[in-house]
Design a protein around this motif. Structure first.
Motif, PDB file in Angstrom:
ATOM      1  N   UNK A  65       0.774  -1.254  -0.188  1.00  0.00           N
ATOM      2  CA  UNK A  65       0.438  -0.190  -0.551  1.00  0.00           C
ATOM      3  C   UNK A  65       1.053   1.300  -0.405  1.00  0.00           C
ATOM      4  N   UNK A  66       1.838   1.181   0.079  1.00  0.00           N
ATOM      5  CA  UNK A  66       2.342   2.587   0.543  1.00  0.00           C
ATOM      6  C   UNK A  66       3.352   3.142  -0.870  1.00  0.00           C
ATOM      7  N   UNK A  67       3.590   1.498  -1.759  1.00  0.00           N
ATOM      8  CA  UNK A  67       4.329   2.474  -2.745  1.00  0.00           C
ATOM      9  C   UNK A  67       3.034   2.580  -3.688  1.00  0.00           C
ATOM     10  N   UNK A  68       1.890   2.528  -3.354  1.00  0.00           N
ATOM     11  CA  UNK A  68       0.795   3.693  -4.456  1.00  0.00           C
ATOM     12  C   UNK A  68       1.330   4.680  -4.723  1.00  0.00           C
ATOM     13  N   UNK A  69       2.016   5.721  -3.900  1.00  0.00           N
ATOM     14  CA  UNK A  69       2.058   6.862  -4.658  1.00  0.00           C
ATOM     15  C   UNK A  69       3.160   6.840  -5.288  1.00  0.00           C
ATOM     16  N   UNK A  70       4.352   6.543  -5.262  1.00  0.00           N
ATOM     17  CA  UNK A  70       5.217   6.810  -6.084  1.00  0.00           C
ATOM     18  C   UNK A  70       4.422   5.954  -7.357  1.00  0.00           C
ATOM     19  N   UNK A  71       3.925   4.941  -7.430  1.00  0.00           N
ATOM     20  CA  UNK A  71       3.472   4.145  -8.917  1.00  0.00           C
ATOM     21  C   UNK A  71       3.259   4.975  -9.392  1.00  0.00           C
ATOM     22  N   UNK A  72       1.457   5.675  -8.451  1.00  0.00           N
ATOM     23  CA  UNK A  72       0.947   6.356  -9.536  1.00  0.00           C
ATOM     24  C   UNK A  72       1.532   8.437  -9.910  1.00  0.00           C
ATOM     25  N   UNK A  73       2.434   8.308  -9.138  1.00  0.00           N
ATOM     26  CA  UNK A  73       3.781   9.695  -9.664  1.00  0.00           C
ATOM     27  C   UNK A  73       4.341   8.955 -11.058  1.00  0.00           C
ATOM     28  N   UNK A  74       4.838   7.407 -11.125  1.00  0.00           N
ATOM     29  CA  UNK A  74       5.396   7.368 -12.705  1.00  0.00           C
ATOM     30  C   UNK A  74       4.138   7.125 -13.491  1.00  0.00           C
ATOM     31  N   UNK A  75       3.379   6.801 -13.301  1.00  0.00           N
ATOM     32  CA  UNK A  75       2.552   6.568 -14.248  1.00  0.00           C
ATOM     33  C   UNK A  75       2.216   8.206 -14.713  1.00  0.00           C
ATOM     34  N   UNK A 114       4.055  10.717 -14.645  1.00  0.00           N
ATOM     35  CA  UNK A 114       5.010  11.053 -14.943  1.00  0.00           C
ATOM     36  C   UNK A 114       5.174  10.667 -16.456  1.00  0.00           C
ATOM     37  N   UNK A 115       5.242   9.225 -16.891  1.00  0.00           N
ATOM     38  CA  UNK A 115       4.580   9.030 -18.171  1.00  0.00           C
ATOM     39  C   UNK A 115       3.653   9.117 -19.128  1.00  0.00           C
TER      40      UNK A 115
END
Length: 137
Positions: free
Chosen positions: A5-15, A17-18
């Motif tokens: 769950x803690x990884x969600x913000x960084x994954x969303x940020x990468x998306x 950015x892409x």
């Protein structure tokens, strides 16, 4: 689950950015897929099987994994809304795989699916879900 769950913000940020990068390259239409109800996916049902009936929802899917997918999708949709605000001339669509997948479950009989087979791999060999990690399709 907390770690994932803690990884969600960084994954969303990468998306995000892409998507921003492809917009800079001239794309005017983007489709962003959401997550499936992971708690209904056979590999997850097999791997995270529980003896606690409360772990499952009405579709016999794992609640915890589906809650994760819903949280992820909610955050993704928020990010898409911000992208739309920042890029008003760009069509950014959200592909709601979660709802579509559960819709098929809900209407399986009227769609011609055998309800007893909906959560079974069509090419598996054994187990509750006709799925075996050592003999994948």
């Amino acid at each position: 689950m907390e770690e994932v769950e803690s990884l969600i913000p960084s994954v969303i940020q990468r998306i995000t950015d892409a998507i921003t990068e492809v917009i800079k390259l001239g794309v005017t239409r983007v489709v962003v897929p959401g997550n499936f109800p992971n708690g209904c996916i056979l590999i997850h049902l097999t791997t995270f099987k529980s003896n606690d009936p409360a772990s499952y929802d009405v579709f016999k899917c794992l609640k915890g994994l589906n809650n994760f997918a819903m949280n992820y999708n909610t955050e993704l949709q928020r990010a898409i809304s911000l992208l739309r605000e920042n890029h008003p001339g760009i069509d950014i669509a959200y592909a709601d795989y979660y709802t579509a997948y559960l819709w098929v479950f809900s209407y399986a009989p009227s769609l011609g699916f055998d309800v007893a087979s909906v959560q079974k791999a069509c090419c598996g060999i054994r187990g509750e879900y006709n799925f075996d990690m050592t003999k994948m399709c």
